[in-house]
Enzyme design. Structure first.
Site, PDB file in Angstrom:
ATOM      1  N   GLN A 105       0.853  -1.190   0.000  1.00  0.00           N
ATOM      2  CA  GLN A 105       0.000   0.000   0.000  1.00  0.00           C
ATOM      3  C   GLN A 105       0.892   1.245   0.000  1.00  0.00           C
ATOM      4  O   GLN A 105       0.905   2.039   0.930  1.00  0.00           O
ATOM      5  CB  GLN A 105      -0.929  -0.020   1.216  1.00  0.00           C
ATOM      6  CG  GLN A 105      -1.876  -1.212   1.217  1.00  0.00           C
ATOM      7  CD  GLN A 105      -2.838  -1.193   2.382  1.00  0.00           C
ATOM      8  OE1 GLN A 105      -3.428  -0.159   2.697  1.00  0.00           O
ATOM      9  NE2 GLN A 105      -3.007  -2.336   3.036  1.00  0.00           N
ATOM     10  N   HIS A 138       9.029  -3.615  -1.290  1.00  0.00           N
ATOM     11  CA  HIS A 138       8.170  -3.879  -2.444  1.00  0.00           C
ATOM     12  C   HIS A 138       8.392  -2.848  -3.543  1.00  0.00           C
ATOM     13  O   HIS A 138       8.355  -3.184  -4.732  1.00  0.00           O
ATOM     14  CB  HIS A 138       6.709  -3.889  -2.000  1.00  0.00           C
ATOM     15  CG  HIS A 138       5.754  -4.369  -3.049  1.00  0.00           C
ATOM     16  ND1 HIS A 138       5.858  -5.619  -3.628  1.00  0.00           N
ATOM     17  CD2 HIS A 138       4.688  -3.762  -3.636  1.00  0.00           C
ATOM     18  CE1 HIS A 138       4.894  -5.765  -4.520  1.00  0.00           C
ATOM     19  NE2 HIS A 138       4.177  -4.653  -4.558  1.00  0.00           N
ATOM     20  N   LYS A 202       0.127  -9.919 -16.933  1.00  0.00           N
ATOM     21  CA  LYS A 202      -1.012 -10.241 -16.075  1.00  0.00           C
ATOM     22  C   LYS A 202      -1.882  -9.010 -15.892  1.00  0.00           C
ATOM     23  O   LYS A 202      -1.443  -7.877 -16.107  1.00  0.00           O
ATOM     24  CB  LYS A 202      -0.540 -10.761 -14.712  1.00  0.00           C
ATOM     25  CG  LYS A 202       0.080  -9.700 -13.804  1.00  0.00           C
ATOM     26  CD  LYS A 202       0.443 -10.288 -12.459  1.00  0.00           C
ATOM     27  CE  LYS A 202       0.995  -9.199 -11.535  1.00  0.00           C
ATOM     28  NZ  LYS A 202       1.395  -9.723 -10.217  1.00  0.00           N
ATOM     29  N   ARG A 204      -4.459  -7.149 -12.956  1.00  0.00           N
ATOM     30  CA  ARG A 204      -4.725  -7.123 -11.518  1.00  0.00           C
ATOM     31  C   ARG A 204      -6.028  -6.370 -11.243  1.00  0.00           C
ATOM     32  O   ARG A 204      -6.310  -5.354 -11.874  1.00  0.00           O
ATOM     33  CB  ARG A 204      -3.573  -6.424 -10.781  1.00  0.00           C
ATOM     34  CG  ARG A 204      -3.781  -6.304  -9.266  1.00  0.00           C
ATOM     35  CD  ARG A 204      -2.620  -5.586  -8.613  1.00  0.00           C
ATOM     36  NE  ARG A 204      -1.387  -6.343  -8.719  1.00  0.00           N
ATOM     37  CZ  ARG A 204      -1.031  -7.323  -7.889  1.00  0.00           C
ATOM     38  NH1 ARG A 204      -1.838  -7.669  -6.897  1.00  0.00           N
ATOM     39  NH2 ARG A 204       0.113  -7.953  -8.047  1.00  0.00           N
ATOM     40  N   ASP A 230      10.131 -13.171  -7.459  1.00  0.00           N
ATOM     41  CA  ASP A 230       9.290 -12.085  -6.951  1.00  0.00           C
ATOM     42  C   ASP A 230       9.842 -11.660  -5.607  1.00  0.00           C
ATOM     43  O   ASP A 230      10.613 -12.399  -4.981  1.00  0.00           O
ATOM     44  CB  ASP A 230       7.833 -12.533  -6.818  1.00  0.00           C
ATOM     45  CG  ASP A 230       6.849 -11.388  -7.028  1.00  0.00           C
ATOM     46  OD1 ASP A 230       7.291 -10.211  -6.980  1.00  0.00           O
ATOM     47  OD2 ASP A 230       5.657 -11.659  -7.247  1.00  0.00           O
ATOM     48  N   GLY A 237      -1.415 -17.258  -5.768  1.00  0.00           N
ATOM     49  CA  GLY A 237      -2.212 -17.381  -6.978  1.00  0.00           C
ATOM     50  C   GLY A 237      -1.506 -16.865  -8.213  1.00  0.00           C
ATOM     51  O   GLY A 237      -1.524 -17.507  -9.273  1.00  0.00           O
TER      52      GLY A 237
END
Length: 324
Positions: A105, A138, A202, A204, A230, A237
């Site tokens: 976030q 991140h 992908k 999201r 990653d 998933g």
């Protein structure tokens, strides 16, 4: 010893919260010291009580906490520990967060959303932290959320050294699970002998947490042993879907590598059954290999110990990863 390293009129003290004491003990062993004895308990209503059993006056204090579940409890516990050190007249307080909470976030996707990663930095500063140490944030921008030194360490050398020791280098391909991590994947590719690079396209969801769909591979992975990387894996998933897409594109095998194994349910089931040869992670968060035959856990303790040593000695933390 009693949790202190003394030299040139300085003393270092190492503390840990209750979330992942095994990692802190491993770091203390690397530093040839002990953790400072600490009383920590919960009141009936969930409030946390902390008291250190030794004086911290004038000490260079390092407070470790791994933010595993229940994440909010361990975050508050670390804040309370920092506050106790500040009120105990510690000279300098370094908060060590191997896994930075709320790191996903880090920006607003839609209106009326918080930037929770910034709030965590503000809370650490308000509690009294002078410095932050974390591993594989991140996003790099989180470093700018804290108005003080942030040592952003990288687990890549630990992970790539293991891969190089186990897998033939001549047929490797590095795969990013999405376009956003291609720059990191480029560094991995260079470290792994300039291996070819691909990524999985992908989509999201902005309204559902942990909801992504892997669509297709961009790049040639046919006949390759793919290293799918990653920074963190939560429910698994996205990564399990990426393994499926890589297999459909003709990949010979897939090895999954990540720094932070969050592994919320049903990640263990998904990743053990997705067809990956091996899942490699570190112990920034507590892990158990029981019932998960293809999971390998590498220790982050030596990297954290060297980082603490360099900070304490006013050395260069940057040199710890510039050599790779």
């Amino acid at each position: 010893m009693t949790g202190k390293v003394t030299g040139s009129s300085k003393n270092m003290m190492l503390f840990t919260g209750r979330a992942h004491p095994a990692l802190a003990e491993a770091v203390a062993k690397e530093l040839k010291t002990d953790l400072v004895p600490t009383t920590a308990r919960d009141f009936a209503n969930g409030e946390i009580f902390i008291r250190f059993e030794e004086s911290v006056r004038g000490a260079d204090c390092f407070v470790m906490q791994s933010h595993t579940q229940p994440l909010n409890k361990w975050l508050v516990e670390q804040l309370i520990m920092i506050d106790a050190l500040k009120r105990g007249s510690a000279k300098r307080i370094t908060a060590i967060l191997p896994f930075y909470p709320y790191a996903r976030q880090d920006k607003k996707h839609l209106g009326r959303e918080p930037i929770s990663a910034r709030l965590v930095a503000d809370l650490l500063a308000a509690a009294g932290a002078d410095r932050i140490v974390s591993v594989d944030l991140h996003t790099d921008q989180i470093q700018g959320f804290f108005d003080g030194p942030v040592d952003h360490m990288h687990a890549m050398p630990i992970l790539t050294d293991y891969i190089k020791s186990k897998y033939p280098m001549d047929n490797l391909a590095v795969v990013s699970p999405d376009a956003g991590r291609v720059k990191v994947a480029e560094k991995w590719a260079h470290e792994l002998g300039d291996a070819p690079l691909s990524f999985v396209h992908k989509t999201r969801s902005n309204t559902e947490a942990n909801k992504t769909v892997s669509n297709r591979v961009v790049g040639d992975v046919e006949g390759k042993d793919c290293i799918l990387l990653d920074d963190m894996i939560d429910t698994g998933g996205t990564i399990a879907g990426a393994v499926r897409v890589l297999k459909e594109a003709g990949a010979k095998s897939v090895v999954i590598a990540c720094t932070h194994g969050v592994f919320s349910d049903p990640a263990r089931e998904r990743l053990s059954e997705c067809g990956a040869v091996e899942v490699i992670t570190t112990d920034t968060l507590p892990q158990s290999t029981e019932g998960w035959d293809n999971l390998t856990v590498l220790s982050i303790a030596p990297l954290l110990a060297r980082t603490i040593h360099e900070i304490f000695e006013n050395g260069s933390v940057t040199t710890l990863f510039e050599t790779h």
